[in-house]
Design a protein around this motif. Structure first.
Motif, PDB file in Angstrom:
ATOM      1  N   ASN A   1      -3.309   2.674  -9.856  1.00 40.44           N
ATOM      2  CA  ASN A   1      -2.217   1.887 -10.412  1.00 40.44           C
ATOM      3  C   ASN A   1      -1.202   1.521  -9.324  1.00 40.44           C
ATOM      4  O   ASN A   1      -0.629   2.414  -8.700  1.00 40.44           O
ATOM      5  CB  ASN A   1      -1.521   2.676 -11.526  1.00 40.44           C
ATOM      6  CG  ASN A   1      -0.397   1.895 -12.187  1.00 40.44           C
ATOM      7  OD1 ASN A   1      -0.453   0.679 -12.272  1.00 40.44           O
ATOM      8  ND2 ASN A   1       0.619   2.605 -12.641  1.00 40.44           N
TER       9      ASN A   1
ATOM     10  N   ARG B   1       0.845  -1.197   0.000  1.00 39.58           N
ATOM     11  CA  ARG B   1       0.000   0.000   0.000  1.00 39.58           C
ATOM     12  C   ARG B   1       0.880   1.247   0.000  1.00 39.58           C
ATOM     13  O   ARG B   1       0.639   2.200  -0.758  1.00 39.58           O
ATOM     14  CB  ARG B   1      -0.915  -0.012   1.227  1.00 39.58           C
ATOM     15  CG  ARG B   1      -1.815   1.216   1.356  1.00 39.58           C
ATOM     16  CD  ARG B   1      -2.599   1.170   2.664  1.00 39.58           C
ATOM     17  NE  ARG B   1      -3.606   0.127   2.641  1.00 39.58           N
ATOM     18  CZ  ARG B   1      -4.842   0.285   2.165  1.00 39.58           C
ATOM     19  NH1 ARG B   1      -5.221   1.454   1.669  1.00 39.58           N
ATOM     20  NH2 ARG B   1      -5.715  -0.715   2.201  1.00 39.58           N
TER      21      ARG B   1
ATOM     22  N   HIS C   1      -1.546   7.232  -9.638  1.00 35.27           N
ATOM     23  CA  HIS C   1      -1.251   6.235  -8.606  1.00 35.27           C
ATOM     24  C   HIS C   1      -2.507   5.799  -7.850  1.00 35.27           C
ATOM     25  O   HIS C   1      -2.495   4.785  -7.159  1.00 35.27           O
ATOM     26  CB  HIS C   1      -0.231   6.795  -7.609  1.00 35.27           C
ATOM     27  CG  HIS C   1      -0.701   8.028  -6.897  1.00 35.27           C
ATOM     28  ND1 HIS C   1      -0.545   9.283  -7.430  1.00 35.27           N
ATOM     29  CD2 HIS C   1      -1.339   8.198  -5.720  1.00 35.27           C
ATOM     30  CE1 HIS C   1      -1.050  10.182  -6.603  1.00 35.27           C
ATOM     31  NE2 HIS C   1      -1.549   9.544  -5.557  1.00 35.27           N
TER      32      HIS C   1
ATOM     33  N   CYS D   1      -7.518   2.352  -5.324  1.00 38.13           N
ATOM     34  CA  CYS D   1      -7.322   2.685  -3.914  1.00 38.13           C
ATOM     35  C   CYS D   1      -8.653   2.741  -3.181  1.00 38.13           C
ATOM     36  O   CYS D   1      -9.653   3.256  -3.699  1.00 38.13           O
ATOM     37  CB  CYS D   1      -6.601   4.032  -3.789  1.00 38.13           C
ATOM     38  SG  CYS D   1      -6.310   4.529  -2.077  1.00 38.13           S
TER      39      CYS D   1
ATOM     40  N   GLN E   1       2.511   2.116  -3.280  1.00 39.17           N
ATOM     41  CA  GLN E   1       1.603   2.751  -4.233  1.00 39.17           C
ATOM     42  C   GLN E   1       1.323   4.198  -3.841  1.00 39.17           C
ATOM     43  O   GLN E   1       1.307   5.085  -4.692  1.00 39.17           O
ATOM     44  CB  GLN E   1       0.288   1.971  -4.314  1.00 39.17           C
ATOM     45  CG  GLN E   1      -0.722   2.585  -5.282  1.00 39.17           C
ATOM     46  CD  GLN E   1      -1.888   1.670  -5.581  1.00 39.17           C
ATOM     47  OE1 GLN E   1      -1.796   0.455  -5.415  1.00 39.17           O
ATOM     48  NE2 GLN E   1      -2.997   2.229  -6.024  1.00 39.17           N
ATOM     49  N   CYS E   2       1.094   4.433  -2.529  1.00 32.05           N
ATOM     50  CA  CYS E   2       0.807   5.793  -2.068  1.00 32.05           C
ATOM     51  C   CYS E   2       1.034   5.871  -0.563  1.00 32.05           C
ATOM     52  O   CYS E   2       0.357   5.182   0.206  1.00 32.05           O
ATOM     53  CB  CYS E   2      -0.628   6.195  -2.405  1.00 32.05           C
ATOM     54  SG  CYS E   2      -1.085   7.838  -1.802  1.00 32.05           S
TER      55      CYS E   2
ATOM     56  N   ILE F   1       4.640  -5.590 -10.171  1.00 32.25           N
ATOM     57  CA  ILE F   1       4.240  -5.444  -8.771  1.00 32.25           C
ATOM     58  C   ILE F   1       4.402  -6.757  -8.015  1.00 32.25           C
ATOM     59  O   ILE F   1       4.604  -6.771  -6.795  1.00 32.25           O
ATOM     60  CB  ILE F   1       2.778  -4.945  -8.673  1.00 32.25           C
ATOM     61  CG1 ILE F   1       2.451  -4.489  -7.257  1.00 32.25           C
ATOM     62  CG2 ILE F   1       1.794  -5.994  -9.159  1.00 32.25           C
ATOM     63  CD1 ILE F   1       3.215  -3.265  -6.807  1.00 32.25           C
TER      64      ILE F   1
END
Length: 243
Positions: A205, A9, A202, A209, A12-13, A120
């Motif tokens: 991707n 997580r 993001h 989210c 990703q962000c 990923i």
């Protein structure tokens, strides 16, 4: 400690990781995510037939320590195949879909419902390796994925249903780059202030989210994201200019 899912997580962000820690009530699962979870579970159970008669470490949502203890007990008992083997090490908790031992050592198998190996997945497996590398002699790291060229005739052929790809070299390289990231993500979780990160590509991707609605709460309805068939890149760039 960070779980593997928390690290993924945060990669990703970082804001998403902070929100999951400090504002869990704002989380909203994207559409169709639950169906994907169920599909993943089914694929995972089928893949276990590639390495039959293994021992399962039961999932304990609030007691990962117990899962680690159960895993260690199975290893000490001489169990050669463990499903959901769980380890903690180097600041990381991670479960391994299938952990199998042969004369070369232990082999990690991460199972995916995809029909190809994605970048990923390398990061995902690197998290597992980081957690276990100081505990076991890891001979290989592998991705099990669905063979989209397989056509079923009669009984399901598990060997034909799945493909197995060795990603050992890539995962070990990614693990080296992951170590400083884990330290940074530990610090992010401890921050008292919400990170200032704008919405962008993001947000979807590599995965949609579950805090997208929260992060878009400042947008009026309707907004640029409601326009039919507008490319994500275009809608995001327009929104960022307005924001």
């Amino acid at each position: 400690m960070l779980s593997k899912s928390q690290i993924m997580r945060g990669l990703q962000c970082k804001k998403s990781l902070w929100l999951r820690t400090h504002k869990p009530e704002e989380r909203q699962l994207p559409e169709k995510v639950e169906g994907r979870f169920e599909q993943g579970t089914s694929i995972g159970e089928l893949s276990q037939k590639l390495f039959p008669n293994g021992a399962l470490v039961e999932f304990q949502k609030n007691n990962l320590e117990l899962m680690c203890d159960q895993t260690q007990a199975l290893i000490e008992q001489g169990c050669g195949t463990i499903y959901e083997a769980t380890f903690k090490g180097n600041g990381v908790f991670a479960s391994i879909d299938i952990l199998h031992k042969d004369t070369r050592g232990w082999h990690i198998y991460e199972v995916k419902g995809s029909t190809q190996v994605k970048g990923i997945y390398i990061q995902d497996s690197a998290c597992q390796y980081l957690a276990v590398k100081d505990r076991l002699d890891i001979a290989s790291i592998n991705i099990i994925y669905v063979n989209n060229n397989y056509t079923r005739f009669g009984d399901l052929d598990i060997e034909q249903l799945f493909c197995v790809e060795d990603i050992t070299e890539s995962a070990r390289e990614a693990e080296l780059n992951l170590i400083p990231v884990v330290t940074e993500l530990h610090d992010i979780k401890k921050h008292t202030e919400e990170p200032r990160i704008d919405i962008g590509l993001h947000c979807s991707n590599p995965y949609p989210c579950d805090y997208s609605k929260y992060c878009r709460r400042h947008l009026t309805e309707p907004n640029i994201f409601n326009l039919y068939r507008l490319k994500k890149e275009k809608s995001t760039s327009i929104t960022e200019m307005e924001w």
